[in-house]
Scaffold this motif. Structure first.
Motif, PDB file in Angstrom:
ATOM      1  N   SER A 126       0.645  -1.248  -0.035  1.00  0.00           N
ATOM      2  CA  SER A 126      -0.024   0.153   0.121  1.00  0.00           C
ATOM      3  C   SER A 126       0.899   1.294  -0.031  1.00  0.00           C
ATOM      4  CB  SER A 126      -0.934  -0.051   1.254  1.00  0.00           C
ATOM      5  OG  SER A 126      -0.300  -0.047   2.431  1.00  0.00           O
TER       6      SER A 126
ATOM      7  N   ALA B  55      -6.083  -2.139   1.341  1.00  0.00           N
ATOM      8  CA  ALA B  55      -5.375  -1.399   0.300  1.00  0.00           C
ATOM      9  C   ALA B  55      -4.343  -2.337  -0.384  1.00  0.00           C
ATOM     10  CB  ALA B  55      -4.846  -0.094   0.844  1.00  0.00           C
TER      11      ALA B  55
ATOM     12  N   ARG C  59     -11.071  -7.958  -3.549  1.00  0.00           N
ATOM     13  CA  ARG C  59      -9.885  -6.900  -3.707  1.00  0.00           C
ATOM     14  C   ARG C  59      -8.862  -7.513  -4.495  1.00  0.00           C
ATOM     15  NH1 ARG C  59     -11.192  -6.723   1.717  1.00  0.00           N
ATOM     16  NH2 ARG C  59      -9.777  -8.075   2.504  1.00  0.00           N
TER      17      ARG C  59
ATOM     18  N   GLU D  68      -5.900  -4.387  -2.962  1.00  0.00           N
ATOM     19  CA  GLU D  68      -6.302  -3.713  -4.095  1.00  0.00           C
ATOM     20  C   GLU D  68      -5.382  -3.132  -4.924  1.00  0.00           C
ATOM     21  OE1 GLU D  68      -8.527  -0.771  -1.931  1.00  0.00           O
ATOM     22  OE2 GLU D  68     -10.463  -2.059  -1.837  1.00  0.00           O
ATOM     23  N   ILE D  69      -4.263  -2.834  -4.588  1.00  0.00           N
ATOM     24  CA  ILE D  69      -3.153  -2.102  -5.280  1.00  0.00           C
ATOM     25  C   ILE D  69      -2.528  -3.221  -5.910  1.00  0.00           C
ATOM     26  CG2 ILE D  69      -0.794  -1.049  -5.138  1.00  0.00           C
ATOM     27  CD1 ILE D  69      -2.002   0.644  -2.724  1.00  0.00           C
TER      28      ILE D  69
END
Length: 306
Positions: free
Chosen positions: A24, A56, A105, A59-60
């Motif tokens: 992240s 995150a 995600r 997701e990234i």
């Protein structure tokens, strides 16, 4: 990169895992370059957790590589669940909901490996068994394991869970080597003889459970790194640097090679987001330290032999 079998499974994995806790901290371009570099090195095993970056990091990772079915088949994805704010939760509902969130995600239909992150003292192993059965039968998770658990906790789960638990992710480094040192100080009165983890190293070897060392460069509990810390660890750094010169590699490479030299066939989780450092870690896959070098490093860290 050399490979090992993950636990008792037939899953062939690189002997170094890429930890994505700090993903992240990267932007999309940086993350894409990092993941591509890892794949080029043969380090296609990526370790996630639902709490990393509050989700995150997953997701990234997925956005950076533009996750699709083609690239998905080139990698092995592991994630962890069970930690909530102020508590641990191995309830069936939480496990199932967590996996759905992880898959969303990561933009994938399945996880290769799911680990339970920290022991939940309120665990109902029957609920874990139901969750694992549902996840496996639906195709959402292919293999299962745990993190930071001792032998009795694993045995309690395994009594009810029909799937083999193939991984135990544990803190282990040259300076945090109690699981090794207590096995060499049996029946002694020194502090190294204290068995704090139920002989988890031997247990995992006996039961075909792959140990994944986390924080291989840290001392204490995230107190800092020992590598290059000549104030606290002068003898250790001197010995590591000496051996690194012999092999023509970085000191980072030797630290990872020290873990890989152990016959337990561990899979260290490397948490760096620096591509050069990742390359240094990957070089360790092909280095086999001598017995003399392994013990010299062990003792230079202040570990004693009886």
């Amino acid at each position: 990169m050399k490979t090992i079998k993950l636990g008792a499974s037939l899953l062939e994995v690189p002997n170094i895992a890429v930890g994505c806790m700090r993903m992240s901290s990267l932007d999309k371009v940086q993350a894409e370059r990092f993941v591509q570099t890892a794949l080029e090195l043969g380090a296609n095993f990526f370790d996630h957790a639902d709490i990393y970056g509050g989700g995150a990091s997953e997701e990234i990772f997925a956005d950076a590589i533009q996750m699709n079915s083609d690239i998905r088949e080139k990698m092995i994805l592991q994630s962890k669940c069970g930690i909530r704010k102020g508590m641990f939760d191995f309830s069936k509902e939480h496990i199932l909901n967590s996996v759905d969130g992880i898959l969303k995600r990561l933009k994938t239909d399945y996880l290769d490996v799911l680990l339970l992150h920290r022991p939940d003292t309120l665990v109902e192993p029957e609920e874990v068994a139901e969750a694992f059965e549902q996840l496996e039968s639906s195709g959402k998770v292919r293999h299962f394991g745990v993190s930071n658990q001792n032998p009795m906790q694993i045995q309690l789960l395994q009594k009810f869970v029909k799937q083999s638990l193939v991984v135990n992710q544990l803190q282990l480094s040259i300076t945090n080597a109690t699981m090794i040192s207590n096995g060499m100080n049996v029946n002694m009165e020194n502090a190294s003889a204290v068995n704090r983890d139920g002989s988890v190293l031997d247990f995992c070897r006996l039961n075909d459970i792959t140990i994944q060392p986390w924080s291989p460069f840290q001392y204490g509990f995230f107190e800092g790194v020992f590598l290059g810390n000549n104030e606290k660890f002068p003898e250790l750094n001197k010995k590591i640097d000496e051996i690194a010169v012999k092999y023509g590699v970085s000191n980072t490479t030797i630290v990872v090679a020290w873990l890989l030299r152990h016959p337990a066939k561990m899979q260290p989780v490397i948490g760096t987001m620096n591509m050069d450092r990742l390359k240094d870690c990957a070089e360790a896959s092909d280095i086999v330290l001598t017995r003399e070098e392994w013990y010299a490093i062990y003792q230079a860290a202040g570990n004693i032999l009886p």
